[in-house]
Scaffold this motif. Sequence first.
Motif, PDB file in Angstrom:
ATOM      1  N   THR A  31      -6.621  34.946  34.364  1.00  4.18           N
ATOM      2  CA  THR A  31      -7.667  33.776  33.131  1.00  4.18           C
ATOM      3  C   THR A  31      -7.753  32.508  34.536  1.00  4.18           C
ATOM      4  OG1 THR A  31      -6.312  33.997  31.635  1.00  4.18           O
ATOM      5  CG2 THR A  31      -7.287  32.384  31.714  1.00  4.18           C
ATOM      6  N   TYR A  33     -10.268  29.250  34.136  1.00  6.93           N
ATOM      7  CA  TYR A  33     -10.818  27.577  33.591  1.00  6.93           C
ATOM      8  C   TYR A  33     -11.875  27.188  34.582  1.00  6.93           C
ATOM      9  CZ  TYR A  33      -6.678  28.777  31.087  1.00  6.93           C
ATOM     10  OH  TYR A  33      -5.746  29.379  29.739  1.00  6.93           O
ATOM     11  N   TYR A  35     -13.434  22.944  34.658  1.00  3.08           N
ATOM     12  CA  TYR A  35     -13.431  21.549  33.963  1.00  3.08           C
ATOM     13  C   TYR A  35     -14.511  21.453  34.217  1.00  3.08           C
ATOM     14  CZ  TYR A  35      -8.614  23.338  31.323  1.00  3.08           C
ATOM     15  OH  TYR A  35      -7.825  23.724  31.169  1.00  3.08           O
ATOM     16  N   LEU A  45     -12.832  21.640  29.227  1.00  2.00           N
ATOM     17  CA  LEU A  45     -12.686  22.562  29.773  1.00  2.00           C
ATOM     18  C   LEU A  45     -14.287  22.644  29.250  1.00  2.00           C
ATOM     19  CD1 LEU A  45     -11.639  25.368  29.975  1.00  2.00           C
ATOM     20  CD2 LEU A  45     -11.907  25.584  27.411  1.00  2.00           C
ATOM     21  N   GLN A  48     -13.840  29.017  30.014  1.00  5.54           N
ATOM     22  CA  GLN A  48     -12.713  30.582  30.335  1.00  5.54           C
ATOM     23  C   GLN A  48     -12.517  31.229  30.723  1.00  5.54           C
ATOM     24  OE1 GLN A  48      -9.526  30.038  27.047  1.00  5.54           O
ATOM     25  NE2 GLN A  48      -8.286  31.153  27.995  1.00  5.54           N
ATOM     26  N   GLN A  50     -11.453  35.159  31.048  1.00  6.07           N
ATOM     27  CA  GLN A  50      -9.978  36.501  30.526  1.00  6.07           C
ATOM     28  C   GLN A  50     -10.404  37.662  31.304  1.00  6.07           C
ATOM     29  OE1 GLN A  50      -6.954  35.518  29.780  1.00  6.07           O
ATOM     30  NE2 GLN A  50      -5.790  38.112  30.136  1.00  6.07           N
ATOM     31  N   ASP A  56     -13.683  31.582  25.997  1.00  5.71           N
ATOM     32  CA  ASP A  56     -14.614  30.305  25.475  1.00  5.71           C
ATOM     33  C   ASP A  56     -14.955  29.518  26.195  1.00  5.71           C
ATOM     34  OD1 ASP A  56     -12.605  27.985  23.328  1.00  5.71           O
ATOM     35  OD2 ASP A  56     -14.450  27.768  24.222  1.00  5.71           O
ATOM     36  N   SER A  58     -17.582  27.581  24.393  1.00  7.16           N
ATOM     37  CA  SER A  58     -17.959  26.571  23.346  1.00  7.16           C
ATOM     38  C   SER A  58     -18.083  25.242  23.697  1.00  7.16           C
ATOM     39  CB  SER A  58     -17.188  26.186  22.291  1.00  7.16           C
ATOM     40  OG  SER A  58     -15.837  25.455  23.088  1.00  7.16           O
ATOM     41  N   LEU A  95      -4.373  30.955  35.573  1.00  9.07           N
ATOM     42  CA  LEU A  95      -3.484  30.625  34.612  1.00  9.07           C
ATOM     43  C   LEU A  95      -2.604  32.072  34.828  1.00  9.07           C
ATOM     44  CD1 LEU A  95      -1.754  29.609  31.744  1.00  9.07           C
ATOM     45  CD2 LEU A  95      -3.113  32.009  30.329  1.00  9.07           C
ATOM     46  N   GLY A 100       3.737  29.842  31.927  1.00  6.99           N
ATOM     47  CA  GLY A 100       2.584  29.382  31.701  1.00  6.99           C
ATOM     48  C   GLY A 100       1.517  28.319  31.548  1.00  6.99           C
ATOM     49  N   GLU A 101       2.317  28.121  32.725  1.00  6.52           N
ATOM     50  CA  GLU A 101       1.119  26.732  33.366  1.00  6.52           C
ATOM     51  C   GLU A 101       0.178  26.688  33.785  1.00  6.52           C
ATOM     52  OE1 GLU A 101       4.713  27.640  33.732  1.00  6.52           O
ATOM     53  OE2 GLU A 101       4.643  27.112  36.109  1.00  6.52           O
ATOM     54  N   GLN A 102      -1.138  26.504  33.854  1.00  2.93           N
ATOM     55  CA  GLN A 102      -1.935  26.246  34.917  1.00  2.93           C
ATOM     56  C   GLN A 102      -2.153  25.604  36.440  1.00  2.93           C
ATOM     57  OE1 GLN A 102      -5.593  25.245  33.039  1.00  2.93           O
ATOM     58  NE2 GLN A 102      -4.968  25.993  30.881  1.00  2.93           N
ATOM     59  N   TYR A 103      -2.762  26.332  36.971  1.00  4.27           N
ATOM     60  CA  TYR A 103      -2.566  25.460  38.335  1.00  4.27           C
ATOM     61  C   TYR A 103      -4.083  25.042  39.260  1.00  4.27           C
ATOM     62  CZ  TYR A 103       2.143  28.116  39.236  1.00  4.27           C
ATOM     63  OH  TYR A 103       3.720  28.206  39.050  1.00  4.27           O
ATOM     64  N   PHE A 104      -4.466  24.177  39.800  1.00 11.02           N
ATOM     65  CA  PHE A 104      -6.206  23.803  39.816  1.00 11.02           C
ATOM     66  C   PHE A 104      -5.768  23.674  41.212  1.00 11.02           C
ATOM     67  CE2 PHE A 104      -7.143  21.576  35.971  1.00 11.02           C
ATOM     68  CZ  PHE A 104      -6.326  21.520  35.101  1.00 11.02           C
TER      69      PHE A 104
ATOM     70  N   TYR B  33       2.337  19.482  29.138  1.00 12.70           N
ATOM     71  CA  TYR B  33       1.945  19.649  30.210  1.00 12.70           C
ATOM     72  C   TYR B  33       1.937  18.689  30.721  1.00 12.70           C
ATOM     73  CZ  TYR B  33       2.144  24.924  29.577  1.00 12.70           C
ATOM     74  OH  TYR B  33       1.422  25.838  29.045  1.00 12.70           O
ATOM     75  N   TYR B  35       0.171  16.604  34.507  1.00 13.51           N
ATOM     76  CA  TYR B  35       0.110  16.608  35.823  1.00 13.51           C
ATOM     77  C   TYR B  35      -0.541  15.300  36.538  1.00 13.51           C
ATOM     78  CZ  TYR B  35      -0.968  21.555  34.430  1.00 13.51           C
ATOM     79  OH  TYR B  35      -1.323  22.679  34.291  1.00 13.51           O
ATOM     80  N   GLY B  42      -7.567  17.816  43.059  1.00 11.56           N
ATOM     81  CA  GLY B  42      -7.521  18.829  42.110  1.00 11.56           C
ATOM     82  C   GLY B  42      -5.857  18.674  41.132  1.00 11.56           C
ATOM     83  N   LEU B  43      -4.913  18.688  40.073  1.00 10.00           N
ATOM     84  CA  LEU B  43      -3.916  18.476  39.821  1.00 10.00           C
ATOM     85  C   LEU B  43      -3.036  18.861  40.260  1.00 10.00           C
ATOM     86  CD1 LEU B  43      -6.356  17.350  37.879  1.00 10.00           C
ATOM     87  CD2 LEU B  43      -4.695  17.634  35.670  1.00 10.00           C
ATOM     88  N   PHE B  45       0.761  19.970  38.749  1.00  9.47           N
ATOM     89  CA  PHE B  45       1.997  20.335  37.883  1.00  9.47           C
ATOM     90  C   PHE B  45       3.487  19.931  37.750  1.00  9.47           C
ATOM     91  CE2 PHE B  45       4.027  22.647  33.743  1.00  9.47           C
ATOM     92  CZ  PHE B  45       5.063  23.058  34.894  1.00  9.47           C
TER      93      PHE B  45
END
Lengths: 113, 112
Positions: A31, A33, A35, A45, A48, A50, A56, A58, A95, A100-104, B33, B35, B42-43, B45
């Motif tokens: 996954t 994303y 932003y 967002l 997204q 997959q 998504d 939208s 992701l 389930g945390e998102q890594y940026f 979450y 951050y 960037g962010l 976690f």
Amino acid sequence: EAGVAQSPRYKIIEKRQSVAFWCNPISGHATLYWYQQILGQGPKLLIQFQNNGVVDDSQLPKDRFSAERLKGVDSTLKIQPAKLEDSAVYLCASLGGSGGEQYFGPGTRLTVT
Amino acid sequence: SQELEQSPQSLIVQEGKNLTINCTSSKTLYGLYWYKQKYGEGLIFLMMLQKGGEEKSHEKITAKLDEKKQQSSLHITASQPSHAGIYLCGAVINFGNEKLTFGTGTRLTIIP
């Protein structure tokens, strides 16, 4: 483990020009994303994915923004033509993790003049 | 109106003092979450909370999710210059969809 990579880190363009951003997520993260973070606001967002499919989009301004993830790994986000209000930091995240945390990634700071 | 409200928007704290940042939603939070973001970067976690009443700590930072799962707080004990930055809460507010909605952030400044 390598983190999320983004390039370029900074970009300055004139309005009506085009620009593209690149993101390589953490290996194995399905996954991804994109932003948009305007100064003084939280990230919003845009799209997204997959694997190589859109889950998504939208909130993506589709008249000027486009994104792809053709092979389900790295991704590009394009703006054509850019407007002044597109000035922002564009963040990519993937992701993963047990929680389930998102890594940026570090983000790309875009300035439109 | 914002779906996630953070308060305060900015905070200036003397080094060594404790502080609390709040994140409030009008909807049930199915995942919350925290951050940290350095300016223009960037962010990073920090912690994730899911269960009502849950509390997690890492070094001098403690995060809690209230029993009703509509508010979370982030508490820093004995603040240090390294704690300076922007703290963002991101939440899953639609059950079954891991899409994150973010608050506007709290800018924390630590003064010596």
